[in-house]
Motif scaffolding. Structure first.
Motif, PDB file in Angstrom:
ATOM      1  N   GLU A  46       0.198  12.320   6.112  1.00  0.00           N
ATOM      2  CA  GLU A  46       0.911  11.991   7.522  1.00  0.00           C
ATOM      3  C   GLU A  46       1.389  10.814   7.446  1.00  0.00           C
ATOM      4  O   GLU A  46       2.556  10.420   7.773  1.00  0.00           O
ATOM      5  N   LEU A  47       0.844   9.999   6.955  1.00  0.00           N
ATOM      6  CA  LEU A  47       1.191   8.252   6.665  1.00  0.00           C
ATOM      7  C   LEU A  47       2.048   8.121   5.738  1.00  0.00           C
ATOM      8  O   LEU A  47       2.916   7.436   5.682  1.00  0.00           O
ATOM      9  N   PRO A  91       0.772  -1.381  -0.029  1.00  0.00           N
ATOM     10  CA  PRO A  91      -0.230  -0.030   0.028  1.00  0.00           C
ATOM     11  C   PRO A  91       0.744   1.083  -0.053  1.00  0.00           C
ATOM     12  O   PRO A  91       1.844   1.274   0.682  1.00  0.00           O
ATOM     13  N   GLN A  92       0.484   2.280  -0.803  1.00  0.00           N
ATOM     14  CA  GLN A  92       0.979   3.582  -0.903  1.00  0.00           C
ATOM     15  C   GLN A  92       0.269   4.778  -0.474  1.00  0.00           C
ATOM     16  O   GLN A  92       0.499   5.918  -0.557  1.00  0.00           O
ATOM     17  N   THR A  93      -1.018   4.299  -0.192  1.00  0.00           N
ATOM     18  CA  THR A  93      -1.902   5.360   0.354  1.00  0.00           C
ATOM     19  C   THR A  93      -2.798   4.760   1.483  1.00  0.00           C
ATOM     20  O   THR A  93      -2.782   3.728   1.898  1.00  0.00           O
ATOM     21  N   LYS A  94      -3.352   5.800   2.188  1.00  0.00           N
ATOM     22  CA  LYS A  94      -4.097   5.318   3.616  1.00  0.00           C
ATOM     23  C   LYS A  94      -5.236   4.630   3.322  1.00  0.00           C
ATOM     24  O   LYS A  94      -5.549   3.563   4.023  1.00  0.00           O
ATOM     25  N   SER A  95      -5.992   4.747   2.051  1.00  0.00           N
ATOM     26  CA  SER A  95      -7.090   3.956   1.715  1.00  0.00           C
ATOM     27  C   SER A  95      -6.492   2.478   1.291  1.00  0.00           C
ATOM     28  O   SER A  95      -7.278   1.766   1.708  1.00  0.00           O
ATOM     29  N   ASP A  96      -5.524   2.511   0.471  1.00  0.00           N
ATOM     30  CA  ASP A  96      -5.088   1.052   0.131  1.00  0.00           C
ATOM     31  C   ASP A  96      -4.758   0.391   1.457  1.00  0.00           C
ATOM     32  O   ASP A  96      -4.941  -0.877   1.603  1.00  0.00           O
ATOM     33  N   LEU A  97      -3.840   1.077   2.441  1.00  0.00           N
ATOM     34  CA  LEU A  97      -3.287   0.557   3.499  1.00  0.00           C
ATOM     35  C   LEU A  97      -4.535  -0.099   4.578  1.00  0.00           C
ATOM     36  O   LEU A  97      -4.523  -1.362   4.768  1.00  0.00           O
ATOM     37  N   ILE A  98      -5.694   0.611   4.427  1.00  0.00           N
ATOM     38  CA  ILE A  98      -6.961   0.204   5.304  1.00  0.00           C
ATOM     39  C   ILE A  98      -7.552  -0.987   4.749  1.00  0.00           C
ATOM     40  O   ILE A  98      -7.991  -1.721   5.372  1.00  0.00           O
ATOM     41  N   THR A  99      -7.568  -0.916   3.524  1.00  0.00           N
ATOM     42  CA  THR A  99      -8.221  -1.947   2.603  1.00  0.00           C
ATOM     43  C   THR A  99      -7.302  -3.428   2.679  1.00  0.00           C
ATOM     44  O   THR A  99      -7.880  -4.273   3.037  1.00  0.00           O
ATOM     45  N   VAL A 100      -5.983  -3.055   2.565  1.00  0.00           N
ATOM     46  CA  VAL A 100      -5.176  -4.408   2.433  1.00  0.00           C
ATOM     47  C   VAL A 100      -4.983  -4.993   4.023  1.00  0.00           C
ATOM     48  O   VAL A 100      -5.149  -6.141   4.189  1.00  0.00           O
ATOM     49  N   ALA A 101      -4.944  -4.083   4.911  1.00  0.00           N
ATOM     50  CA  ALA A 101      -4.861  -4.524   6.337  1.00  0.00           C
ATOM     51  C   ALA A 101      -6.084  -5.345   6.629  1.00  0.00           C
ATOM     52  O   ALA A 101      -6.024  -6.437   7.398  1.00  0.00           O
ATOM     53  N   THR A 102      -7.402  -4.827   6.341  1.00  0.00           N
ATOM     54  CA  THR A 102      -8.565  -5.399   6.426  1.00  0.00           C
ATOM     55  C   THR A 102      -8.637  -6.635   6.014  1.00  0.00           C
ATOM     56  O   THR A 102      -9.006  -7.859   6.385  1.00  0.00           O
ATOM     57  N   LEU A 108       5.785   7.059   8.094  1.00  0.00           N
ATOM     58  CA  LEU A 108       5.174   6.504   9.116  1.00  0.00           C
ATOM     59  C   LEU A 108       4.149   5.579   8.676  1.00  0.00           C
ATOM     60  O   LEU A 108       3.987   4.304   9.398  1.00  0.00           O
ATOM     61  N   GLY A 109       3.526   5.624   7.632  1.00  0.00           N
ATOM     62  CA  GLY A 109       2.625   4.556   7.009  1.00  0.00           C
ATOM     63  C   GLY A 109       3.321   3.175   6.699  1.00  0.00           C
ATOM     64  O   GLY A 109       2.672   2.042   6.810  1.00  0.00           O
ATOM     65  N   SER A 110       4.734   3.311   6.240  1.00  0.00           N
ATOM     66  CA  SER A 110       5.560   1.979   6.108  1.00  0.00           C
ATOM     67  C   SER A 110       5.310   1.313   7.356  1.00  0.00           C
ATOM     68  O   SER A 110       5.458  -0.174   7.308  1.00  0.00           O
ATOM     69  N   TYR A 111       5.307   1.659   8.697  1.00  0.00           N
ATOM     70  CA  TYR A 111       5.475   1.034   9.840  1.00  0.00           C
ATOM     71  C   TYR A 111       4.150   0.215  10.103  1.00  0.00           C
ATOM     72  O   TYR A 111       3.901  -0.754  10.427  1.00  0.00           O
ATOM     73  N   PHE A 112       3.043   0.981   9.673  1.00  0.00           N
ATOM     74  CA  PHE A 112       1.589   0.595   9.718  1.00  0.00           C
ATOM     75  C   PHE A 112       1.381  -0.679   8.788  1.00  0.00           C
ATOM     76  O   PHE A 112       0.809  -1.439   9.212  1.00  0.00           O
ATOM     77  N   MET A 121      -4.153   4.235  13.109  1.00  0.00           N
ATOM     78  CA  MET A 121      -4.050   4.709  11.926  1.00  0.00           C
ATOM     79  C   MET A 121      -5.059   5.604  11.270  1.00  0.00           C
ATOM     80  O   MET A 121      -4.538   6.695  10.429  1.00  0.00           O
ATOM     81  N   GLU A 122      -6.268   5.592  11.361  1.00  0.00           N
ATOM     82  CA  GLU A 122      -7.402   6.331  11.067  1.00  0.00           C
ATOM     83  C   GLU A 122      -7.036   7.931  11.500  1.00  0.00           C
ATOM     84  O   GLU A 122      -7.704   8.858  10.866  1.00  0.00           O
ATOM     85  N   THR A 123      -6.264   8.027  12.738  1.00  0.00           N
ATOM     86  CA  THR A 123      -6.286   9.419  13.109  1.00  0.00           C
ATOM     87  C   THR A 123      -5.141  10.258  12.312  1.00  0.00           C
ATOM     88  O   THR A 123      -4.976  11.579  12.510  1.00  0.00           O
TER      89      THR A 123
END
Length: 180
Positions: free
Chosen positions: A135-136, A4-15, A150-154, A128-130
């Motif tokens: 920022e991520l 993931p390279q975006t918050k939206s993608d991160l949320i989707t893939v993590a979920t 920061l997003g890479s850690y998430f 993560m949502e905050t």
């Protein structure tokens, strides 16, 4: 999906990866849950292939890394300059830390481990949502992240780590099938 390279993608893939992990866990048979992990006949050299002996060990590993992430983010946001890997460990010795996590949870039941992971996953996703996408996934936003984002850690502590766990559980299932 690619990393993931975006918050939206991160949320989707993590979920999705967390749901895949949970579906795999729910599909484990009594035999698969009772047979100790044994990857000694493989070419896999990473320490975790020898360390984790059962589902509980995998789940508490994920849980403890969620704790690392949350503590690191919250401490640094509160002005307490903390490294991601707590002292006395570092990126060269974190394998020893992982063994300590393993030891710490040898009396944790599998059901307790499932509950701990479920709760910590929700907490990490809420944390993560905050953060905004910028920022991520922009470098230099938080000096305490260093040259990374920061997003890479998430990503590493959710989507990628869940994928690691899925691969390990699938390998265990294959081993159990060979025993039949």
């Amino acid at each position: 999906m690619a990393r993931p390279q975006t918050k939206s993608d991160l949320i989707t893939v993590a979920t999705e990866n967390f749901e895949q992990l949970n579906a795999l866990i729910e599909g484990l048979t009594e035999k698969e849950l009772s047979v100790p992990f044994d990857f000694s006949d493989t070419a896999k050299k990473e320490a975790h292939w020898k360390r984790d002996k059962n589902l509980r060990d995998v789940l508490v590993h994920l849980y403890e890394w969620h704790q690392l992430l949350q503590n690191w983010v919250r401490s640094n946001l509160n002005g307490e300059n903390q490294p991601f890997i707590p002292k006395p460990y570092n990126w060269k010795t974190y394998g020893i830390m992982n063994v300590e996590f393993w030891r710490k949870h040898q009396k944790t039941t599998t059901e307790e481990a499932k509950e701990l992971l479920q709760k910590s996953h929700c907490e990490v996703m809420k944390l993560m949502e905050t953060f905004s996408n910028e920022e991520l996934f922009s470098k230099g936003v938080y000096p305490w992240v260093g040259g990374s984002m920061l997003g890479s850690y998430f990503v590493s502590n959710t989507a990628s780590h869940y994928n690691w766990a899925v691969k390990k559980l699938k390998a265990h299932k294959r081993n159990c099938a060979k025993l039949s």
